[in-house]
Design an enzyme around this catalytic site. Sequence first.
Site: not given
Length: 512
Positions: A265-267, A270
């Site tokens: 996921s984008k998380r 990050d």
Amino acid sequence: MEKEIRVRFAPSPTGPLHLGGVRTALYNYLFARKHGGKMILRIEDTDQTRFYPGAEEYIVESLTWCGIQFDEGVHVGGPDAPYRQSERKEMYRQYADMLVEKGHAYYAFDTSEELDEIRERMKAAGNSAWQYNHITRVNMKNSLTLPADEVKRRLESGEPYVIRIKIPRNEEVKLHDLIRGVVVVNTNNLDDKVLFKSDGMPTYHLANVVDDYLMRISHVIRGEEWLPSAPLHVLLYKYLGWEDVMPEFAHLPLILKPDGNGKLSKRDGDRLGFPVFPLEWKDPFTGEISSGYRESGWFPEAVVNLVALLGWHPADNQEVFSMEELIQAFSLDRVSKSGAKFDVDKARWFNQYYLRQKSNEELADLVAPFFEKDGITVDKEKLVRVVSAVKERAVFPMDIYKDAGYFFVRPKSLDMDQLRKKWKEDTATHIQRLAEIYESLDTFEPYVIESTTKHYLEENHLSVGAIMPVIRIFLTGSLVGPVVFDIASILGKEETIDRLRTGVSIAKQLLS
Ligand code: GLU
């Protein structure tokens, strides 16, 4: 006659393209090219509530950046235009009607408030997975339960309705997936999905199947998240009488997070410091910016190479593939069923590999803008030399810039701790004498500086370790960096001598 290979990438413009979407597009592209087929870009925008302005342009720009080309599609046209489903709106209704006529679909008048209420009630009673299906439909407001004249009246009076598929009870739906093998689902596990909505738009399921049929798609290659929808699609092909031209299916495994389990996921990006989107994306509603591979200094060749290996593996151990080589080597039977873990170190390794493939001139062009942003004008010829000296350690063009500042601007500070360790009573004298010797040199090529310096050290019975670290600190500020003679040569005679003399006076002040 052999079937023509036609594949499509069919994203919904509901946000930026995730790495998984890039991979789906890539595998479709490789498959099409390998078999001399056609690759189509179709935009599935029938769900107007999830529309994101700019998403379609983003998808096109991302895939173009990756070098994935389309033969037909929203941006290039083609024989089946338009390729945007919202512009094909008029085409779908007839197929929904056909299904109703044949008894495979029905009108349903239940309002969304009524459906919400039932769901709430069922939830309170402990059933949180209520579905409109072959059991519950008999208690609902639809053309299967209402008298024919009432259905007619409701339709004629313009009352809102949807068209739902009538899933048969207890039948086995079988499909052969090119990656997963035979998949069998009992229809008792399927619900009566909406095919046509009250806003006059088809849903994803109907539009997807109708368009795959009309566009003569031979293979549907898409993410695993669509596997649960595949039995419904198979039923639609059957009910619409298109069974003999039904495409083959291939559902690609998930891309998993680098650590632990679950979908990337984008998380994760990050958290672990890598982008999950090909290009930077600014959310049009919140203004939030998500980083992109392109803006973070990744090469498209590296992204394509690393994405290709997320789920597919070649017959041998080859790791580096150009697009052409991928086309040659790719086959769906080497795509694995299980999820592929994203490996950040491997990804960086690919970028480093492709960085090293670039010429110093190309890299200089990529690095120059960083200096310009700082207001530093760099001489191209000098930058090319700098690049050649420092690129060894770089993964991204940005790293070269970060490592090369002292070539263009004097170091703001010197590593005094290291200097103190090396500083002896006579160090200043030696450095000053070396500076004088350098002054007399006709050429300032690295080998000349090297032999002159080494000669001086030998004559004075000095070890390399006694003087060279000091010179390095005076020239660059620290002990890291490329070969000192290369640095001095690139800086040039005057600047080198100047930095040495300035260094001596600073050291004298601070260390004695
Ligand atoms: N519109 C679907 C998506 O957004 C396409 C799924 C498919 O390829 O059938 O991924």
